[in-house]
Design a protein around this motif. Structure first.
Motif, PDB file in Angstrom:
ATOM      1  N   GLY A   7      25.898  45.871  47.273  1.00  0.00           N
ATOM      2  CA  GLY A   7      25.332  44.545  47.140  1.00  0.00           C
ATOM      3  C   GLY A   7      24.166  44.330  48.078  1.00  0.00           C
ATOM      4  O   GLY A   7      23.508  43.302  48.017  1.00  0.00           O
ATOM      5  N   CYS A  25      22.754  43.916  43.067  1.00  0.00           N
ATOM      6  CA  CYS A  25      23.096  43.057  41.936  1.00  0.00           C
ATOM      7  C   CYS A  25      21.863  42.663  41.137  1.00  0.00           C
ATOM      8  O   CYS A  25      21.903  42.601  39.901  1.00  0.00           O
ATOM      9  CB  CYS A  25      23.844  41.813  42.426  1.00  0.00           C
ATOM     10  SG  CYS A  25      25.589  42.120  42.842  1.00  0.00           S
ATOM     11  N   THR A 141      28.888  49.070  42.679  1.00  0.00           N
ATOM     12  CA  THR A 141      28.576  47.672  42.396  1.00  0.00           C
ATOM     13  C   THR A 141      28.431  47.536  40.890  1.00  0.00           C
ATOM     14  O   THR A 141      27.726  48.326  40.258  1.00  0.00           O
ATOM     15  CB  THR A 141      27.279  47.242  43.098  1.00  0.00           C
ATOM     16  OG1 THR A 141      27.418  47.418  44.509  1.00  0.00           O
ATOM     17  CG2 THR A 141      26.979  45.767  42.823  1.00  0.00           C
ATOM     18  N   ASN A 143      27.659  44.963  37.608  1.00  0.00           N
ATOM     19  CA  ASN A 143      27.086  43.706  37.120  1.00  0.00           C
ATOM     20  C   ASN A 143      27.418  43.572  35.634  1.00  0.00           C
ATOM     21  O   ASN A 143      26.947  44.366  34.812  1.00  0.00           O
ATOM     22  CB  ASN A 143      25.573  43.679  37.336  1.00  0.00           C
ATOM     23  CG  ASN A 143      24.986  42.280  37.179  1.00  0.00           C
ATOM     24  OD1 ASN A 143      25.367  41.544  36.280  1.00  0.00           O
ATOM     25  ND2 ASN A 143      24.056  41.932  38.050  1.00  0.00           N
ATOM     26  N   CYS A 178      29.250  41.521  40.731  1.00  0.00           N
ATOM     27  CA  CYS A 178      28.132  40.594  40.876  1.00  0.00           C
ATOM     28  C   CYS A 178      28.504  39.268  40.229  1.00  0.00           C
ATOM     29  O   CYS A 178      28.706  39.188  39.017  1.00  0.00           O
ATOM     30  CB  CYS A 178      26.881  41.178  40.226  1.00  0.00           C
ATOM     31  SG  CYS A 178      26.351  42.732  40.974  1.00  0.00           S
ATOM     32  N   ASN A 182      24.031  36.353  40.962  1.00  0.00           N
ATOM     33  CA  ASN A 182      24.005  37.729  41.459  1.00  0.00           C
ATOM     34  C   ASN A 182      24.505  37.835  42.899  1.00  0.00           C
ATOM     35  O   ASN A 182      24.052  38.687  43.675  1.00  0.00           O
ATOM     36  CB  ASN A 182      22.598  38.338  41.316  1.00  0.00           C
ATOM     37  CG  ASN A 182      22.287  38.701  39.880  1.00  0.00           C
ATOM     38  OD1 ASN A 182      23.139  39.227  39.163  1.00  0.00           O
ATOM     39  ND2 ASN A 182      21.072  38.406  39.441  1.00  0.00           N
ATOM     40  N   PRO A 184      27.109  39.102  45.494  1.00  0.00           N
ATOM     41  CA  PRO A 184      28.093  40.183  45.537  1.00  0.00           C
ATOM     42  C   PRO A 184      29.468  39.680  45.963  1.00  0.00           C
ATOM     43  O   PRO A 184      29.589  38.895  46.913  1.00  0.00           O
ATOM     44  CB  PRO A 184      27.520  41.157  46.564  1.00  0.00           C
ATOM     45  CG  PRO A 184      26.645  40.319  47.435  1.00  0.00           C
ATOM     46  CD  PRO A 184      26.083  39.245  46.552  1.00  0.00           C
TER      47      PRO A 184
END
Length: 208
Positions: A7, A25, A141, A143, A178, A182, A184
């Protein structure tokens, strides 16, 4: 190459103002949009690109992952419809093997997709996680860009993908989602194991 916590920004900030540095993100949100744009350029099939060209009824998700022990960083994207992967085979992750999609264990052997397994394993997030197979722990991560046919877009995984994310965490993968704007959100012990209460906690933390 990603360094530090998921993030956080992963590009060099030399000569750049803070406003021009993108977080993981934000980079993954761009990847989601790029994949939607690529698909839209190759087909007008509304089951793939969504109604009115806005993506309603589709999910595109992107993940950025690096082995916890170190190594190259990879970004992968996936769509919830197998026909989309046929249109963009080089840029969209196909997902698990035929055995896994048929009900064999995945994610270090501790998770099996809910029935109907072909449908559940076809979710965008499931395709990305199934690629890991028995991989060493990753720092990732994710999204999620879910655009339902009715209602507002969402960054949330469905309940089945929430369960799979918790299983990935049990395999020592470190996961950041995310959320709204956006932001984290680290998947932690308050979000797992998967229950109705932990799902609602995740939803709250994601800003939805």
């Amino acid at each position: 190459m990603a360094t530090g916590n998921p993030g956080t920004a992963t590009v060099s900030n030399a000569g750049m103002s803070p406003s021009t540095i993108k977080t993981d993100c934000e980079e993954l949100a761009d990847s989601n949009e790029a994949r939607r744009g690529e698909l839209d350029s190759k087909t007008k099939d509304k089951t793939l690109v969504g109604a009115e060209g806005e993506g309603e009824g589709t999910t595109v998700s992107s993940v950025k992952r690096t082995a916890v022990a170190g190594g190259p960083t990879k970004v992968r994207s996936a769509h919830n419809n197998h026909k989309a992967h046929e249109k963009c085979p080089k840029t969209l992750a196909k997902g698990g093997s035929g055995d896994v999609r048929g009900g064999a264990p995945t994610l270090c052997g501790n998770y099996t997709h809910a029935k109907p397994t072909m449908q559940k394993s076809g979710h965008a997030e499931a395709r990305l996680l199934d690629e890991l197979q028995n991989a060493a722990p990753r720092r990732m991560t994710l999204n999620i860009d879910w655009r339902p046919k009715t209602g507002k877009p969402s960054k949330m995984p469905c309940e089945n993908c929430h369960a799979m994310l918790c299983a990935a965490r049990d395999c020592k993968h470190e996961i950041t989602l995310c959320g709204k704007g956006n932001k984290p959100v680290a998947l932690d012990q308050s979000h797992c194991p998967p229950t109705k209460a932990s799902y609602q906690k995740l939803k709250s933390d994601m800003g939805e």
